[in-house]
Write an enzyme that holds these catalytic residues in place. Structure first.
Site, PDB file in Angstrom:
ATOM      1  N   ALA A 250       0.489  -1.195  -0.359  1.00 29.76           N
ATOM      2  CA  ALA A 250      -0.147  -0.206  -0.299  1.00 29.76           C
ATOM      3  C   ALA A 250       0.654   1.179  -0.103  1.00 29.76           C
ATOM      4  O   ALA A 250       0.211   2.287   0.227  1.00 29.76           O
ATOM      5  CB  ALA A 250      -1.163   0.110   0.996  1.00 29.76           C
ATOM      6  N   ALA A 251       2.402   1.033  -0.740  1.00 29.56           N
ATOM      7  CA  ALA A 251       2.712   2.390  -0.215  1.00 29.56           C
ATOM      8  C   ALA A 251       2.142   2.869  -1.357  1.00 29.56           C
ATOM      9  O   ALA A 251       2.490   4.644  -1.163  1.00 29.56           O
ATOM     10  CB  ALA A 251       4.048   2.041  -0.548  1.00 29.56           C
ATOM     11  N   GLY A 252       1.870   2.758  -2.513  1.00 33.13           N
ATOM     12  CA  GLY A 252       0.799   3.504  -4.115  1.00 33.13           C
ATOM     13  C   GLY A 252       0.019   3.978  -3.353  1.00 33.13           C
ATOM     14  O   GLY A 252      -0.319   5.078  -4.424  1.00 33.13           O
ATOM     15  N   ASP A 253      -0.387   3.288  -2.459  1.00 36.92           N
ATOM     16  CA  ASP A 253      -2.028   4.407  -2.076  1.00 36.92           C
ATOM     17  C   ASP A 253      -1.507   5.217  -1.762  1.00 36.92           C
ATOM     18  O   ASP A 253      -2.032   6.264  -1.420  1.00 36.92           O
ATOM     19  CB  ASP A 253      -2.177   3.008  -1.304  1.00 36.92           C
ATOM     20  CG  ASP A 253      -3.045   1.414  -2.354  1.00 36.92           C
ATOM     21  OD1 ASP A 253      -3.440   1.985  -3.206  1.00 36.92           O
ATOM     22  OD2 ASP A 253      -3.207   0.457  -1.741  1.00 36.92           O
TER      23      ASP A 253
HETATM   24  P1  ADP Z   1       1.991   0.304  -5.400  1.00 34.99           P
HETATM   25  O1  ADP Z   1       2.771  -0.072  -4.339  1.00 34.99           O
HETATM   26  O2  ADP Z   1       2.572   0.497  -6.312  1.00 34.99           O
HETATM   27  O3  ADP Z   1       3.544  -1.076  -6.656  1.00 34.99           O
HETATM   28  P2  ADP Z   1       5.570   2.450  -5.922  1.00 34.99           P
HETATM   29  O4  ADP Z   1       6.057   0.538  -4.906  1.00 34.99           O
HETATM   30  O5  ADP Z   1       5.898   2.314  -7.087  1.00 34.99           O
HETATM   31  O6  ADP Z   1       4.046   1.355  -5.323  1.00 34.99           O
HETATM   32  O7  ADP Z   1       6.122   2.612  -4.451  1.00 34.99           O
HETATM   33  C1  ADP Z   1       5.013   3.761  -3.880  1.00 34.99           C
HETATM   34  C2  ADP Z   1       6.190   4.860  -3.460  1.00 34.99           C
HETATM   35  O8  ADP Z   1       5.609   4.367  -2.381  1.00 34.99           O
HETATM   36  C3  ADP Z   1       6.998   5.296  -4.577  1.00 34.99           C
HETATM   37  O9  ADP Z   1       7.058   6.334  -4.908  1.00 34.99           O
HETATM   38  C4  ADP Z   1       7.754   5.426  -2.710  1.00 34.99           C
HETATM   39  O10 ADP Z   1       7.318   7.465  -2.712  1.00 34.99           O
HETATM   40  C5  ADP Z   1       7.518   4.743  -2.203  1.00 34.99           C
HETATM   41  N1  ADP Z   1       8.766   3.320  -1.445  1.00 34.99           N
HETATM   42  C6  ADP Z   1       8.556   2.358  -2.076  1.00 34.99           C
HETATM   43  N2  ADP Z   1       9.505   1.987  -2.330  1.00 34.99           N
HETATM   44  C7  ADP Z   1       9.716   2.420  -1.195  1.00 34.99           C
HETATM   45  C8  ADP Z   1      11.033   2.042  -0.627  1.00 34.99           C
HETATM   46  N3  ADP Z   1      11.943   1.189  -0.345  1.00 34.99           N
HETATM   47  N4  ADP Z   1      11.808   3.157   0.419  1.00 34.99           N
HETATM   48  C9  ADP Z   1      11.219   4.068   0.180  1.00 34.99           C
HETATM   49  N5  ADP Z   1      10.493   4.993  -0.437  1.00 34.99           N
HETATM   50  C10 ADP Z   1       9.759   4.014  -0.758  1.00 34.99           C
END
Ligand code: ADP
Length: 309
Positions: A250-253
């Protein structure tokens, strides 16, 4: 005064059973652990918007069942307005049944249930919220017809329209004229353009392909590589904030919600992407989906003294 955001989307319950091995057809295996959590990209993003300080409405459907009641309670607990959520009398609440083995391999069955029955008329029923909203945030876990109708309704009302095109699905070309900001991750950007996004250069090509089709601005999230903002005027990479990432669920969320809230507040795109990048990073430092969505206070504190690489 708080900005107002409408989120139209899915609400789901994830049920995760851990076992030494995945069951073969007809086989029963003994599990070792069970976890249950509220999810669904729509509900996750609504919770994130509310925690980040927006007055937030969630528009969607749940079943007339225990899961639906629990999903609504969680949304309300985060401060989300659920006045326009419909209890579907004919379909159960959406669920994801997940098996995980000792190596971390999984097998997942998603049953959309009520999420698959979110109708354009549900958007009409929420006209009061759309008329007052500064922004709309949508994803693709509900019928595309309804997503398109929500985009058009928000655009008509003059709200900012943000689309997180997740999970990857082909979308109608006319959406390019309705959406203000596209926020795909690498796989979704590839699904939309056919360009494999593997580095910054390919991400830029994919974003430009979306601009060529009429997108006004594109923010591709790149996981541990941060995010790339591309508009006809700007190309800017935002490296990820260096954090101890323990669960990227849910980082993307968190990112999409934070971007929407800051833009609705009137922030310029680059400032909103920086804020979203911080929210995404913070979401990676906690386990789970909704429980890991950061608060406004947490993001602002983090941005005041961000960790150095
Ligand atoms: P999703 O969850 O949709 O696959 P991402 O993996 O691209 O989306 O992550 C969404 C956002 O979360 C990234 O653009 C970044 O801001 C943050 N993020 C994800 N992984 C990391 C990480 N390992 N360290 C720091 N920020 C992260």
């Amino acid at each position: 005064m708080a900005v107002r955001v409408v989120v139209v989307g899915s609400a789901n319950t994830d049920m995760v059973a851990f076992a030494p091995k995945l069951p073969a057809p007809g086989e029963t295996v003994l599990g070792t652990r069970f976890e249950m959590a509220s999810g669904g990209k729509g509900a996750n993003q609504a919770v994130a918007c509310a925690r980040l300080g927006a007055e937030t409405w969630f528009v969607g459907r749940v079943g007339n069942d225990w899961f639906g009641d629990t999903l609504l309670r969680n949304l309300q607990g985060a401060g989300v307005n659920t006045e326009f959520v419909i209890h579907d009398a004919e379909a159960p609440s959406g669920v994801a049944l997940i098996f995980v083995d000792a190596e971390g391999q999984n097998e997942i069955v998603v049953v959309a249930g009520a999420n698959g029955r979110v109708r354009p008329s549900d958007v009409d029923a929420a006209t009061d919220a759309f008329a007052r909203a500064n922004a709309l945030l949508v994803q693709l876990e509900i019928p595309l017809e309804t997503v398109g109708y929500a985009l058009a309704t928000a655009a008509q009302h003059g709200a900012l329209v943000v689309l997180n095109p997740a999970p990857a699905r082909p979308v109608p070309e006319e959406w390019f004229g309705l959406v203000d900001v596209w926020v795909p991750n690498e796989r979704e950007a590839e699904g939309l353009t056919g360009i494999a996004v593997t580095d910054l250069e390919s991400a830029e090509r994919a974003a430009k392909a979306l601009l060529d089709r009429g997108a006004k601005s594109v923010v591709i999230t790149l996981g541990a590589n941060g995010a790339l903002l591309v508009t006809p005027e700007i190309i800017r990479h935002f490296p990820a904030f260096p954090v101890q990432a323990i669960d990227a669920t849910a980082a993307g969320d968190a990112f999409a919600a934070a971007l929407t809230v800051r833009l609705a507040e009137g922030a310029p795109l680059d400032e909103a992407v920086r804020f979203a990048n911080a929210a995404g990073a913070l979401a990676c430092t906690k386990v789970g989906a909704q429980p890991s969505m950061p608060t406004r206070h947490e993001v602002e504190n983090f941005l005041q003294s961000p960790p150095s690489p």
